[in-house]
Design a protein around this motif. Sequence first.
Motif, PDB file in Angstrom:
ATOM      1  N   GLU A 146       0.860  -1.001   0.012  1.00 37.65           N
ATOM      2  CA  GLU A 146      -0.145   0.061   0.070  1.00 37.65           C
ATOM      3  C   GLU A 146       0.783   1.236   0.037  1.00 37.65           C
ATOM      4  O   GLU A 146       0.613   2.231  -0.891  1.00 37.65           O
ATOM      5  CB  GLU A 146      -1.031   0.042   1.127  1.00 37.65           C
ATOM      6  N   SER A 147       1.762   1.278   0.851  1.00 35.16           N
ATOM      7  CA  SER A 147       2.626   2.571   1.051  1.00 35.16           C
ATOM      8  C   SER A 147       3.433   2.585  -0.339  1.00 35.16           C
ATOM      9  O   SER A 147       3.483   3.903  -0.632  1.00 35.16           O
ATOM     10  CB  SER A 147       3.818   2.222   2.163  1.00 35.16           C
ATOM     11  N   GLY A 148       3.844   1.823  -0.959  1.00 38.72           N
ATOM     12  CA  GLY A 148       4.714   2.059  -2.234  1.00 38.72           C
ATOM     13  C   GLY A 148       3.624   2.256  -3.302  1.00 38.72           C
ATOM     14  O   GLY A 148       3.857   3.273  -4.236  1.00 38.72           O
ATOM     15  N   ALA A 149       2.387   1.756  -3.306  1.00 38.33           N
ATOM     16  CA  ALA A 149       1.414   2.261  -4.332  1.00 38.33           C
ATOM     17  C   ALA A 149       1.109   3.747  -4.315  1.00 38.33           C
ATOM     18  O   ALA A 149       0.821   4.364  -5.147  1.00 38.33           O
ATOM     19  CB  ALA A 149       0.137   1.336  -4.286  1.00 38.33           C
ATOM     20  N   THR A 150       0.665   3.975  -3.056  1.00 38.30           N
ATOM     21  CA  THR A 150       0.149   5.636  -2.743  1.00 38.30           C
ATOM     22  C   THR A 150       1.622   6.520  -3.130  1.00 38.30           C
ATOM     23  O   THR A 150       1.133   7.419  -3.722  1.00 38.30           O
ATOM     24  CB  THR A 150       0.044   5.901  -1.348  1.00 38.30           C
ATOM     25  N   ALA A 151       2.882   6.162  -3.129  1.00 36.80           N
ATOM     26  CA  ALA A 151       3.722   7.047  -3.202  1.00 36.80           C
ATOM     27  C   ALA A 151       4.028   6.924  -4.620  1.00 36.80           C
ATOM     28  O   ALA A 151       4.385   8.102  -5.216  1.00 36.80           O
ATOM     29  CB  ALA A 151       5.155   6.305  -2.431  1.00 36.80           C
ATOM     30  N   LYS A 152       3.970   5.943  -5.426  1.00 40.30           N
ATOM     31  CA  LYS A 152       4.114   6.067  -6.697  1.00 40.30           C
ATOM     32  C   LYS A 152       2.870   6.831  -7.335  1.00 40.30           C
ATOM     33  O   LYS A 152       3.250   7.453  -8.361  1.00 40.30           O
ATOM     34  CB  LYS A 152       3.851   4.700  -7.182  1.00 40.30           C
ATOM     35  N   ALA A 153       1.801   6.849  -6.961  1.00 37.43           N
ATOM     36  CA  ALA A 153       0.376   7.568  -7.351  1.00 37.43           C
ATOM     37  C   ALA A 153       0.842   9.128  -7.136  1.00 37.43           C
ATOM     38  O   ALA A 153       0.658   9.775  -7.904  1.00 37.43           O
ATOM     39  CB  ALA A 153      -0.693   7.129  -6.700  1.00 37.43           C
ATOM     40  N   LEU A 154       1.438   9.372  -5.960  1.00 43.79           N
ATOM     41  CA  LEU A 154       1.803  10.614  -5.777  1.00 43.79           C
ATOM     42  C   LEU A 154       2.661  11.332  -6.787  1.00 43.79           C
ATOM     43  O   LEU A 154       2.874  12.068  -7.517  1.00 43.79           O
ATOM     44  CB  LEU A 154       2.439  11.042  -4.392  1.00 43.79           C
ATOM     45  N   ALA A 155       4.016  10.490  -6.844  1.00 40.26           N
ATOM     46  CA  ALA A 155       5.023  10.845  -7.782  1.00 40.26           C
ATOM     47  C   ALA A 155       4.517  10.962  -9.281  1.00 40.26           C
ATOM     48  O   ALA A 155       4.852  11.949 -10.001  1.00 40.26           O
ATOM     49  CB  ALA A 155       6.111   9.859  -7.597  1.00 40.26           C
ATOM     50  N   GLU A 156       3.904   9.988  -9.826  1.00 41.81           N
ATOM     51  CA  GLU A 156       3.272  10.218 -10.950  1.00 41.81           C
ATOM     52  C   GLU A 156       2.157  11.285 -11.206  1.00 41.81           C
ATOM     53  O   GLU A 156       2.159  11.577 -12.253  1.00 41.81           O
ATOM     54  CB  GLU A 156       2.419   8.771 -11.132  1.00 41.81           C
ATOM     55  N   GLY A 157       1.663  11.746 -10.297  1.00 41.04           N
ATOM     56  CA  GLY A 157       0.904  13.024 -10.258  1.00 41.04           C
ATOM     57  C   GLY A 157       1.651  14.115  -9.985  1.00 41.04           C
ATOM     58  O   GLY A 157       0.948  15.215  -9.920  1.00 41.04           O
ATOM     59  N   GLY A 158       2.684  14.221  -9.875  1.00 41.01           N
ATOM     60  CA  GLY A 158       3.648  15.240  -9.670  1.00 41.01           C
ATOM     61  C   GLY A 158       3.785  15.905  -8.479  1.00 41.01           C
ATOM     62  O   GLY A 158       4.199  17.128  -8.345  1.00 41.01           O
ATOM     63  N   ILE A 159       3.540  15.104  -7.473  1.00 42.23           N
ATOM     64  CA  ILE A 159       3.440  15.457  -6.045  1.00 42.23           C
ATOM     65  C   ILE A 159       4.768  15.058  -5.375  1.00 42.23           C
ATOM     66  O   ILE A 159       4.751  13.831  -5.128  1.00 42.23           O
ATOM     67  CB  ILE A 159       2.266  15.186  -5.138  1.00 42.23           C
ATOM     68  N   VAL A 160       5.822  15.829  -5.134  1.00 40.23           N
ATOM     69  CA  VAL A 160       7.019  15.504  -4.794  1.00 40.23           C
ATOM     70  C   VAL A 160       7.463  16.306  -3.488  1.00 40.23           C
ATOM     71  O   VAL A 160       8.005  17.528  -3.700  1.00 40.23           O
ATOM     72  CB  VAL A 160       8.303  15.447  -5.684  1.00 40.23           C
ATOM     73  N   PRO A 161       7.586  15.780  -2.532  1.00 38.59           N
ATOM     74  CA  PRO A 161       7.811  16.675  -1.131  1.00 38.59           C
ATOM     75  C   PRO A 161       9.118  17.221  -1.230  1.00 38.59           C
ATOM     76  O   PRO A 161      10.085  16.458  -1.621  1.00 38.59           O
ATOM     77  CB  PRO A 161       7.496  15.834   0.170  1.00 38.59           C
TER      78      PRO A 161
END
Length: 168
Positions: free
Chosen positions: A32-47
């Motif tokens: 789950e953690s990896g899937a959410t992070a991947k979705a964020l990164a693919e959506g251009g959201i990088v902290p």
Amino acid sequence: MLRLVLFRHGQAVPHDQGPDSQRSLTATGQRESGATAKALAEGGIVPDLVLVSSATRTRETWDNAKSYFSKTEMRLERDLYLATPDVILSLLHALDPHPKTVMIVGHNPSLHDFALECYGFGDRYAFARLRDEFPTAACAVFDFDVPSWAEISAHKGRLDRFLIPPPA
């Protein structure tokens, strides 16, 4: 504009498997953690900065997410474990204005309560889902139209999106 990403830890082992602060992620929680992070990164959201609770399950959540955010600075924050929304807000208010996107990897009920306090407007369909629950490895993304973290306040955030990891 500042962006705040509230990322709840992935699914953890049951409470009867040791002290709460030392509970690890399950295999599902890691996925789950990896899937959410991947979705964020693919959506251009990088902290620029991530604040991670000191609990084992939040540190493991970040370990499963960080490969998508290779240039992100990470800081452990003991105060995020068992934090109230006021504590989360205080941590944010203490940040300098340099990081424009900050992620918090934390726990419920504090992240859910804080997300509800942040919401002022935005994606109403995402808010309808967020209002009901903040499941493991879910992520709420808020934008604040202020120049510094010291100026964010309740009900002034624009909910950009609310992500829930897909089922296995």
